[in-house]
Each structure stands twice: as structure tokens, then as C-alpha cells.
Design an enzyme around this catalytic site. Structure first.
Site, PDB file in Angstrom:
ATOM      1  N   GLU A 145      44.219  32.882  43.249  1.00  0.00           N
ATOM      2  CA  GLU A 145      44.061  33.760  44.410  1.00  0.00           C
ATOM      3  C   GLU A 145      42.654  33.657  44.964  1.00  0.00           C
ATOM      4  OE1 GLU A 145      44.573  37.937  43.727  1.00  0.00           O
ATOM      5  OE2 GLU A 145      46.284  37.618  42.417  1.00  0.00           O
ATOM      6  N   GLU A 158      46.077  39.602  36.449  1.00  0.00           N
ATOM      7  CA  GLU A 158      44.692  40.054  36.221  1.00  0.00           C
ATOM      8  C   GLU A 158      44.614  41.095  35.102  1.00  0.00           C
ATOM      9  OE1 GLU A 158      42.975  41.263  39.962  1.00  0.00           O
ATOM     10  OE2 GLU A 158      42.528  39.190  40.480  1.00  0.00           O
TER      11      GLU A 158
END
Ligand code: GLA
Length: 676
Positions: A320, A163
Site C-alpha cells: 500500500e 497491518e
């Protein structure tokens, strides 16, 4: 009910799945556990049907306990054990969590916030993206991992970092300012060109030497928005350079490796994901529901459609999401029975070839111990574990979906630079937030049942019949020309208010608004008339609207609706020239939905399958096979008429979906998947 198969000439229909399967699994962080637990993990992964795990995302210190001293023993065991267990690995570079020894040795690598204070170090993503020391250390650990594992048989793909930008998207340290100056020199060449682009003559901001260029730290009042906009571009590029450096190290050892990094499409706006996605072999993303938000399944659908669009229609990976509650919202609302399956199958329906979670086993210590996992604290005697196993079974029943594509005829134009520019200070109304405008548009189309893509304004639009530009405040000359030429070739275009106002350096396009589109629209105005908070206006069609209005003059366009009250009373509100529509105000949700259905009809777009409100219907297909996903977000059984003889393929809990005759019945909160 019409379900017409459109001619499939677009390259988007060339089937193929990068992984050759529907992946199922999650982040796996076994460094938290003993070997006995890790052995049990493999057995339980089998029980759940897990076939892919992401390993090593935050394992830098385990792998390099001291500068330059590597210790691969634990990682060797972890990878070998997974391989023996037949579970594939998405191997990470651990560079999102620089070790504490690194931070102690390099305090200048710690990021600085916009207010000029330096961040603390006892966390993750503690680094300045422009720090040479960080980049060197990240390259070194990446090289060491790649050298050791590039031909490990368990490794099927690479997960660079984690991320990017989530916690450190913009750093305002002196090192960043120095890197920004280099970036500006490459973009503008001379200080004169920079001064001109930024309009620095105003407020005496003219720069007379390069070293006067600073990071746009918090100032007594507004910053120059052009300065901030370029800093946003620079910051996205700096992090992208961090990604490509690691990606290139992997590719040097393993040219055919599938390399990705997990984006946060739809929920994060600090990086230009169009530019980023072009550097990923398989686009992957993370998505978390805002538990308390109403209709958060629409937010999920938006994120999935955006991810597919970033992948240019190719299958992508949900890297995710959560089985239940997260731990970082004010109140972490648990998913209820069936919700995880609905979420997962919505992602799958919208083009994902894999459904993964954060994380496999719930932590018992550390910052995320109250975050749900596939295997919760309660262990296997738990609802979440039972639903995880069920999902694994359902996904294995849907294996043939891998590689199939979603077909759309409508695109929402979406640009990160327009987002950054539109949301800066000193604007006509703070109520226009770019992400809201995108979401309202998406909501109306979702409610009407259309599956849509997102597209960059400068991209090839030829596969669409209709493109919609909500609040495309900033548009380049090339983007404006591309949209006009799409229209001239027969496409339909809806332009929303506050679009086409500035060029790519945030300079106003002079003449009547909207400068970039007034010819295309045959309509224009000489003033912005934003509305007061909560103020409503009425249109001649009976529609209601809020937030914005303009005294639109239709010189070369038909007037579809006029303002009957408010500051623009009497002026045109919605206009149409050929297939180009201008909507100068924020229509109420039902009116917006009705408007889009009318425009889509006139663009020759087939009506979506009829379904009850709150039921989502999405199709994936290959040349031979069509899969219809029906996701029931309501508390009532949903009945849908279907033509032909569908094969009943798979359903999800709770309850069972049934097909009889030409109809499908999906239980409350359930999912039905059909195959033709
Ligand atoms: C992000 C991160 C994960 C984890 C989850 C929790 O997606 O990538 O490491 O922190 O959030 O929701």
C-alpha cells in the site's frame, strides 16, 4: 564516474521474482458498491494496467453475517469477475476487522489501553491479541475462506490480516497479563531468574508469586524498564502467533501458497519485524508519506531499503501507498504531479516487485472517504486517474526488472529490541530517540549517494565492507561478538554514542562505557555528558556537534577529533582503532556525511555515481542486466554523466528524460530508468 560491477558471489544475486511480474494494483473493497460499479471496475482496471488486487481485507461480516453462518455469494462473484477479467487476487483473511456481533458477544476481547481503560468498539482492529475467543473466531473464518477459495484460479497469493498491531499493538487487559506470565515462564523458568533479570530487588519489586506479574499499566512514576521491554517482546510475539495460526491454516490446504501480511517497515516500531519477516513467503509493506515533512522522499527510501533488508535482498511488495493525500494526518497534503511516480519508482528501484495502493476506488462513506485512491471521487476526468494510467504503462514497460536485485556494501545495524530499550524512561537524555538516530545516519548516507541495507546485529555481515551502529544501546553478547568478528575479518565498523551500554535484559555492562564495544574500539569513557537542548560543541576538525558528548580516552586508538569546548573539552570525540571508529557525539549533517564518505573510502567502497544534490540514483541488476533508476527530487533539470552505452528504457512524467552521448538529462521532478 565509476560504476564497477562487484563480483557476484552472494546468494542474494540468484535472481527470481516470486510473482513473476511487476504487480500493479491496490486494495479492492467492492462490498461498498453495486454490481454495476464492480463491472466498471474491471474495465477501468484494464485501462490502468492493474494486474493484482487485494480483496476481502475487511470483509468479515459480509462473509460471516452471524456466528458460524457463512455467506460466500458476493465474494464468489467478486473473485469470478476478477478472474474473467484476467486480474489476479491477493486474497485476505478479514481478521483485522472483527464483526460487531463478535464484539457484542465477547466484551473481554476488546483491548485495554495502558491507562487501564477499555477501547471503544465502533472501529477496526478491536481485539486483544491474547483473547482465546478472538483467536478461535479468527481461525474459524480463515478456515472457511481457505476451504472455499484455496484453489480459486484468480488467487495468486494470500494477505493475512492487515497491518498487525497498527491500532492495538499492546493490550494491557487481565487476559494479556495471564498470557504474559506464560511467556515469562517459558523465557525464565523460575521467578528467581525473572526477579534477577529484571533487577526486582530495587524499589521492592521482588515478585513472590507468579500471579503478581502484571501488565505494565501506567503507574505513579517510572515502570521497571526491563518489565516494559519484556512486555514489548511478548506483545510482538502474541501478534505473531495470531499471524502464524492463520498462515498455517492456509498452508495446510495449499502448501505452495505465497502468504504474506503487510508490514509497516520504517514507520512502525512495535513489532520485531526481523522475526516476523522470517515467517512471510514474500515480504510486503505499506508506506505513507508524511505530507508536511521535508525530505519525506528520504523517509520513503529508508523504508524501502529496510523492507528489502527484511526480505534478505529478495524482491518484496509495496502492498500500500497513496496516489495523493491520506486522511489521517493533521493536514493531508496532496501529492503534486509526478510525485506518485517518483515514489513508486523509488520503491521499485530499491527492490519492490510490485506497486500497490490503498485503495482502488475512493470510498464515498466511512472513515476513509477523504483518502485518495487510484480512481478518485472525480472519476476518470482527473489528474490522479491520468497519472495512475501513466504509471501502469511505465510499470509494464519495466516488466523485465522483476526479480533483479540491489547490491550494497554498507549496512546500518538495526534492532527493534534496542529501539524499545533505548526509548524507555529514565534515560540520560530524552533527546536520543532510536528512530531519529537511525534516520540521521541514513540521511547522511543517502545524501552521500550510497545505497545501504539494514542488518540485525546477530546476522551474517560478511557481504558488507562497512557496518554502522547508531545508538545500538542494547546489544546481546552474540551481537557484540558478531560485530567484533566482522571487524577482525577485515570489515570496517562505525559505532555511534549510546551503543553497547546494556545486555539483552537491559542490565548495564559495567566497567567503562561502551561496555560491549570498548575492546573493539580501543576507546572508552567513564561518564555520559549529554548536552543541553540546542547546545553545540566544536571539534578540533572544525566539525560541529550537539546532543551528546563523552570524555573519551583513547587507550588503544588514534584520535581523529577532539572536543575543543563543551563539557568534554580536551577529550577525544572521534577515535579509530584499525577499522573500528567511535563517534561519541552527534555530528552536524554535513559533517556526518563527510565522515561517512571518508570511512567508506578507507573501507574500499566505490564512490557513488556523481549527481546533483537531491537526485537519487539506485541500481538493480541481474547477472546480465543493470537497471539504473535516476529520480530527480529537485525543481531543476538534472544532468548525470554515464559511462558506456546505456539503453534508454523508460521515463516518467512530468516531461521526458533524454540520453545523449554519455549523459542523461532528467526533467525537474522526473525519473529516468536506464538499462545496460
Ligand atoms: C493503512 C491501512 C489501510 C488504510 C490506509 C490509509 O495502511 O492498511 O487499510 O487505512 O492505512 O492510509
Amino acid at each position: 564516474v565509476t560504476l564497477i560491477i562487484q563480483p557476484e558471489t552472494s546468494p542474494a544475486f540468484v535472481s527470481g521474482s516470486p510473482l513473476g511480474k511487476i504487480a500493479f494494483g491496490g486494495d479492492y473493497n467492492p462490498e461498498q458498491w453495486t454490481d454495476a460499479v464492480a463491472e466498471e471496475d474491471i474495465a477501468l482496471m484494464h485501462e490502468a494496467g492493474v494486474n493484482l488486487v487485494s480483496v476481502g481485507i475487511f470483509s468479515w461480516t459480509m462473509l460471516e453475517p452471524e456466528p458460524g453462518r457463512y455467506d460466500f455469494r458476493r465474494m464468489d462473484e467478486i473473485l469470478d469477475r476478477l478472474h474473467r477479467g484476467g486480474i489476479s487476487v491477493d486474497l485476505a483473511t478479514p481478521t483485522a476487522a472483527p464483526p460487531q456481533w463478535f464484539l457484542a458477544a465477547h466484551p473481554d476481547s476488546v483491548p485495554v489501553r495502558q491507562d487501564g481503560t477499555r477501547a471503544g468498539t465502533a472501529s477496526r482492529q478491536v481485539f486483544c491479541p491474547s483473547s482465546p475467543e478472538y483467536r478461535e473466531a479468527a481461525a474459524a473464518i480463515t478456515r472457511a475462506i481457505v476451504d472455499r477459495y484455496h484453489d480459486h484460479p484468480a488467487v495468486v497469493m494470500w494477505h493475512v490480516h492487515n497491518e498487525y498491531g497498527c491500532h492495538n499493538g499492546r493490550c494491557y487487559c487481565d487476559g494479556s497479563a495471564a498470557a504474559f506470565r506464560q511467556w515469562l515462564k517459558a523465557r525464565y523458568g523460575t521467578l528467581d531468574a525473572l526477579n534477577d533479570a529484571w533487577g526486582n530487588a530495587f524499589w521492592s519489586q521482588t515478585l513472590t508469586a507468579w500471579d503478581q506479574v502484571v501488565a505494565p499499566r501506567t503507574a505513579p512514576t517510572f515502570l521497571n524498564p526491563a518489565h516494559e521491554l519484556d512486555y514489548a517482546r511478548f506483545s510482538s510475539d502474541e501478534l505473531l502467533a495470531c499471524y502464524t495460526a492463520e498462515r498455517d491454516i492456509i498452508k495446510a490446504a495449499s502448501p505452495d501458497a505465497i502468504v504474506t501480511t503487510n508490514l509497516m517497515a520504517g514507520q512502525f516500531g512495535l513489532l520485531d519485524y526481523w522475526k516476523w519477516a522470517a515467517e512471510l513467503d514474500m515480504v510486503s509493506t505499506d508506506h505513507y508519506l508524511f505530507g508536511e515533512a521535508e525530505r519525506n522522499h528520504v523517509d520513503l527510501a529508508l523504508a524501502a531499503d529496510l523492507t528489502r533488508s527484511l526480505a534478505h535482498g529478495r524482491p518484496w511488495l509495496l502492498m500500500e501507498h497513496s496516489t495523493g493525500a491520506v486522511n489521517w494526518q493533521p493536514r493531508n497534503i496532496a501529492k503534486r504531479s509526478g510525485e506518485m511516480a517518483r515514489n513508486s519508482l523509488t520503491h521499485l528501484a530499491r527492490g519492490a516487485d510490485g506497486i500497490l495502493f490503498f485503495q482502488w476506488r475512493a470510498s464515498i462513506a466511512g472513515a476513509e472517504k477523504y483518502h485518495s485512491a487510484m480512481l478518485p471521487h472525480a472519476g476518470t476526468d482527473s489528474r490522479i486517474w491520468r497519472e495512475t494510467r501513466e504509471l501502469g504503462e511505465q510499470l509494464s514497460g519495466l516488466a523485465s526488472v522483476a526479480g533483479s536485485r540491489v547490491h550494497t556494501e554498507i549496512a546500518i545495524l538495526f534492532d527493534y529490541h534496542a529501539w524499545w530499550a533505548a526509548d524507555l524512561g529514565g534515560r540520560p537524555s530524552e533527546d536520543i530517540r532510536y528512530a531519529d538516530q537511525i534516520r540521521r545516519t541514513y540521511d547522511a548516507l543517502w545524501d552521500a549517494g550510497y545505497t545501504v541495507d539494514f542488518a540485525h546485529p546477530e546476522s551474517d555481515l560478511s557481504r558488507y565492507r562497512l557496518v554502522v551502529a547508531p545508538a545500538l544501546y542494547l546489544v546481546s553478547d552474540a551481537g557484540a561478538a558478531n560485530i567484533a568478528s566482522f571487524h577482525d575479518r577485515g570489515g570496517s565498523v562505525v559505532v555511534g554514542y549510546f551503543s553497547g551500554i546494556v545486555d539483552s535484559v537491559d542490565r548495564v555492562r559495567v566497567g567503562r562505557y561502551p561496555g560491549a564495544f570498548r575492546e573493539l574500539l580501543g576507546a572508552s569513557s567513564d561518564e555520559f555528558l549529554p548536552l543541553r537542548r540546542g547546545q553545540k560543541v566544536t571539534l578540533s576538525t572544525g566539525a560541529t556537534a550537539s546532543l551528546w558528548s563523552e570524555p573519551v580516552r583513547a587507550d588503544d586508538a588514534e584520535i581523529i577529533a577532539r572536543y575543543t569546548d563543551g563539557p568534554a573539552a580536551g577529550a577525544a570525540a572521534i577515535t579509530r582503532r584499525q577499522r573500528a571508529w567511535y563517534v561519541s557525539t552527534q555530528l552536524a549533517p554535513d559533517d556526518l556525511r563527510g565522515f561517512y564518505v571518508a570511512v567508506a573510502d578507507s573501507a574500499g567502497i566505490a564512490r557513488p555515481v556523481e549527481r546533483p544534490e537531491g537526485v537519487e540514483v539506485v541500481e538493480r541488476r541481474t547477472d546480465e542486466t543493470r537497471y539504473l533508476f535516476v529520480i530527480n527530487h529537485t525543481d531543476d533539470e538534472a544532468a548525470i554523466d554515464l559511462p558506456g552505452q546505456p539503453w534508454f528504457l523508460e521515463v516518467s512524467s512530468p516531461g521526458r528524460a533524454t540520453v545523449s552521448g554519455d549523459g542523461l538529462r532528467v526533467p525537474p521532478g522526473g525519473v529516468g530508468v536506464l538499462r545496460w
